[in-house]
Scaffold this motif. Structure first.
Motif, PDB file in Angstrom:
ATOM      1  N   GLU A  81      41.815  34.364  40.587  1.00 41.61           N
ATOM      2  CA  GLU A  81      41.337  34.624  39.405  1.00 41.61           C
ATOM      3  C   GLU A  81      42.687  34.564  38.372  1.00 41.61           C
ATOM      4  O   GLU A  81      43.541  34.471  38.855  1.00 41.61           O
ATOM      5  CB  GLU A  81      41.182  36.296  39.319  1.00 41.61           C
ATOM      6  CG  GLU A  81      39.739  36.809  39.874  1.00 41.61           C
ATOM      7  CD  GLU A  81      38.464  36.507  38.965  1.00 41.61           C
ATOM      8  OE1 GLU A  81      38.863  36.177  37.622  1.00 41.61           O
ATOM      9  OE2 GLU A  81      37.277  36.283  39.322  1.00 41.61           O
ATOM     10  N   ARG A  83      44.415  35.643  34.725  1.00 41.01           N
ATOM     11  CA  ARG A  83      44.652  36.529  33.550  1.00 41.01           C
ATOM     12  C   ARG A  83      45.742  36.248  32.878  1.00 41.01           C
ATOM     13  O   ARG A  83      46.734  35.736  33.212  1.00 41.01           O
ATOM     14  CB  ARG A  83      44.765  38.026  34.335  1.00 41.01           C
ATOM     15  CG  ARG A  83      43.616  38.768  34.947  1.00 41.01           C
ATOM     16  CD  ARG A  83      42.775  39.133  33.770  1.00 41.01           C
ATOM     17  NE  ARG A  83      41.394  39.672  34.420  1.00 41.01           N
ATOM     18  CZ  ARG A  83      40.163  39.209  34.816  1.00 41.01           C
ATOM     19  NH1 ARG A  83      40.120  37.728  34.756  1.00 41.01           N
ATOM     20  NH2 ARG A  83      39.335  39.648  35.368  1.00 41.01           N
ATOM     21  N   ARG A 165      36.967  45.370  34.211  1.00 39.59           N
ATOM     22  CA  ARG A 165      36.253  43.924  34.407  1.00 39.59           C
ATOM     23  C   ARG A 165      35.929  43.622  35.635  1.00 39.59           C
ATOM     24  O   ARG A 165      35.484  42.675  36.006  1.00 39.59           O
ATOM     25  CB  ARG A 165      36.971  42.836  33.791  1.00 39.59           C
ATOM     26  CG  ARG A 165      37.380  42.843  32.294  1.00 39.59           C
ATOM     27  CD  ARG A 165      36.372  43.457  31.267  1.00 39.59           C
ATOM     28  NE  ARG A 165      35.266  42.685  31.174  1.00 39.59           N
ATOM     29  CZ  ARG A 165      35.234  41.631  30.091  1.00 39.59           C
ATOM     30  NH1 ARG A 165      36.180  41.460  29.367  1.00 39.59           N
ATOM     31  NH2 ARG A 165      34.124  41.051  30.197  1.00 39.59           N
ATOM     32  N   CYS A 167      33.136  43.622  38.764  1.00 42.11           N
ATOM     33  CA  CYS A 167      31.653  42.871  38.762  1.00 42.11           C
ATOM     34  C   CYS A 167      30.950  44.040  38.753  1.00 42.11           C
ATOM     35  O   CYS A 167      30.972  45.091  39.312  1.00 42.11           O
ATOM     36  CB  CYS A 167      31.660  42.325  40.282  1.00 42.11           C
ATOM     37  SG  CYS A 167      29.765  41.638  40.478  1.00 42.11           S
TER      38      CYS A 167
HETATM   39  C1  HEM Z   1      28.930  38.642  46.383  1.00 43.58           C
HETATM   40  C2  HEM Z   1      28.523  38.462  45.240  1.00 43.58           C
HETATM   41  C3  HEM Z   1      29.242  38.726  43.971  1.00 43.58           C
HETATM   42  C4  HEM Z   1      30.826  38.648  43.847  1.00 43.58           C
HETATM   43  C5  HEM Z   1      32.066  38.249  45.121  1.00 43.58           C
HETATM   44  C6  HEM Z   1      31.143  38.716  42.574  1.00 43.58           C
HETATM   45  C7  HEM Z   1      32.644  38.930  42.094  1.00 43.58           C
HETATM   46  C8  HEM Z   1      32.743  39.089  40.866  1.00 43.58           C
HETATM   47  C9  HEM Z   1      34.206  38.777  40.108  1.00 43.58           C
HETATM   48  C10 HEM Z   1      35.477  38.401  40.983  1.00 43.58           C
HETATM   49  C11 HEM Z   1      33.968  39.149  38.883  1.00 43.58           C
HETATM   50  C12 HEM Z   1      35.202  39.213  37.832  1.00 43.58           C
HETATM   51  C13 HEM Z   1      35.260  37.861  37.094  1.00 43.58           C
HETATM   52  C14 HEM Z   1      36.421  37.735  36.061  1.00 43.58           C
HETATM   53  O1  HEM Z   1      36.590  38.707  35.462  1.00 43.58           O
HETATM   54  O2  HEM Z   1      37.083  36.722  36.086  1.00 43.58           O
HETATM   55  C15 HEM Z   1      32.747  39.536  38.581  1.00 43.58           C
HETATM   56  C16 HEM Z   1      32.201  39.472  37.333  1.00 43.58           C
HETATM   57  C17 HEM Z   1      30.690  39.769  37.074  1.00 43.58           C
HETATM   58  N1  HEM Z   1      29.853  39.946  38.032  1.00 43.58           N
HETATM   59 FE1  HEM Z   1      29.967  39.488  39.944  1.00 43.58          FE
HETATM   60  N2  HEM Z   1      30.193  38.990  41.742  1.00 43.58           N
HETATM   61  C18 HEM Z   1      28.844  38.920  42.732  1.00 43.58           C
HETATM   62  C19 HEM Z   1      27.582  38.882  42.455  1.00 43.58           C
HETATM   63  C20 HEM Z   1      27.265  39.267  41.143  1.00 43.58           C
HETATM   64  C21 HEM Z   1      25.623  39.649  40.794  1.00 43.58           C
HETATM   65  C22 HEM Z   1      24.503  39.564  41.747  1.00 43.58           C
HETATM   66  C23 HEM Z   1      25.536  39.898  39.582  1.00 43.58           C
HETATM   67  C24 HEM Z   1      24.719  40.483  38.686  1.00 43.58           C
HETATM   68  C25 HEM Z   1      23.351  40.646  38.884  1.00 43.58           C
HETATM   69  C26 HEM Z   1      26.980  39.925  38.897  1.00 43.58           C
HETATM   70  C27 HEM Z   1      27.305  40.260  37.715  1.00 43.58           C
HETATM   71  C28 HEM Z   1      28.641  40.205  37.281  1.00 43.58           C
HETATM   72  C29 HEM Z   1      29.013  40.263  35.758  1.00 43.58           C
HETATM   73  C30 HEM Z   1      27.943  40.704  34.481  1.00 43.58           C
HETATM   74  C31 HEM Z   1      30.375  40.095  35.683  1.00 43.58           C
HETATM   75  C32 HEM Z   1      31.253  40.431  34.051  1.00 43.58           C
HETATM   76  C33 HEM Z   1      31.665  41.529  34.184  1.00 43.58           C
HETATM   77  C34 HEM Z   1      32.788  41.819  32.976  1.00 43.58           C
HETATM   78  O3  HEM Z   1      33.180  40.787  32.766  1.00 43.58           O
HETATM   79  O4  HEM Z   1      32.765  42.884  32.423  1.00 43.58           O
HETATM   80  N3  HEM Z   1      27.881  39.602  39.910  1.00 43.58           N
HETATM   81  N4  HEM Z   1      31.930  39.159  39.746  1.00 43.58           N
END
Ligand code: HEM
Length: 221
Positions: A81, A83, A165, A167
């Motif tokens: 990541e 930042r 922030r 997930c």
């Molecule tokens: C094993 C599955 C997943 C992993 C390991 C994962 C991991 C992450 C990580 C590390 C971030 C932070 C990214 C950043 O800020 O640069 C993130 C953000 C996010 N993820 Fe996931 N994710 C997964 C599955 C999902 C799924 C299935 C969804 C939706 C149904 C989802 C929706 C989101 C959203 C909306 C964000 C943005 C949150 C924000 O910025 O406030 N993710 N995810």
């Protein structure tokens, strides 16, 4: 936000599924235990067709939950990541960060740190997520030490990141993966193609350098 919800959930889930199927195929003991658990906690025993577990059954799949956590610890779909500091700041470690400084950190490495996970940090061991009583151990994404001073080496399971922030799809990911993995493993057996080497490649989403070559056969139930 709708686009992020769709985009963030696609490659992350498929990456996890690939790594998980490979880990299970190369750890026959883990495969045996998960099949035993599915048979024990669901009503699927003896059924051959594709099935859908219900919510109660899903919550009782403790070993499967542990397999998913362990896969995500060793092979986080978002391996690093970036930042950027919007103002001067100090890290919990005491390092001074100037406004505009970019910090790249490796979630992949945090999942393999001996001081966090112990001497067996490189082993695929779902049992580390299960207590002696058989319930799931909650490993936080960060930890406050006494006096609310954050101690960096005690940061833990960072695959879904931490803080504001973090997930938004974490709970949904476990739900999707439990539905898919239980159904796939119950119905199909996966065996590695001899000589095919699986190794990660550095990219935005952790993928397999030469793909995943497996033989898939229908299980005889
Ligand atoms: C094993 C599955 C997943 C992993 C390991 C994962 C991991 C992450 C990580 C590390 C971030 C932070 C990214 C950043 O800020 O640069 C993130 C953000 C996010 N993820 Fe996931 N994710 C997964 C599955 C999902 C799924 C299935 C969804 C939706 C149904 C989802 C929706 C989101 C959203 C909306 C964000 C943005 C949150 C924000 O910025 O406030 N993710 N995810």
């Amino acid at each position: 936000m709708v686009f992020t919800l769709i985009a963030a959930g696609k490659d992350t889930i498929s990456s996890t599924l690939s790594w998980l199927l490979w880990l299970v195929a190369t750890h026959p003991d883990v495969e045996r235990k998960i099949l035993e658990e599915i048979e024990r906690v669901t009503t699927m025993a003896g059924r051959q067709e594709i099935f859908m577990i219900d919510k109660d059954e899903m919550n009782r799949l403790v070993y499967l939950h542990a397999i998913i956590c362990e896969t995500l610890r060793l092979y986080p779909p978002a391996p690093f990541e970036l930042r950027c500091a919007i103002e001067d700041d100090m890290l919990p470690s005491g390092h001074l960060i100037h406004k505009g400084t970019r910090i790249l950190f490796s979630i992949y490495s945090v999942g393999r740190m001996e001081e966090i996970w112990g001497k067996d940090c490189m082993e695929f061991k779902p049992e580390r997520w299960i207590s002696e009583q058989g319930s799931l151990i909650h490993i936080p994404s960060y930890k406050f030490n006494e006096g609310n001073i954050i101690h960096v080496p005690s940061q833990k399971f960072m695959t879904f990141l931490t803080g504001p922030r973090t997930c938004l799809g974490k709970a949904m990911s476990f739900m999707l993966l439990k539905f898919m993995v239980s159904s796939i493993l119950w119905n199909y057996k996966f065996e590695m193609v001899e000589g095919h080497v699986v190794k990660p490649t550095p990219s935005m989403v952790l993928s397999m350098k030469d793909g995943l070559k497996m033989r898939v056969s229908k299980r005889k139930v």
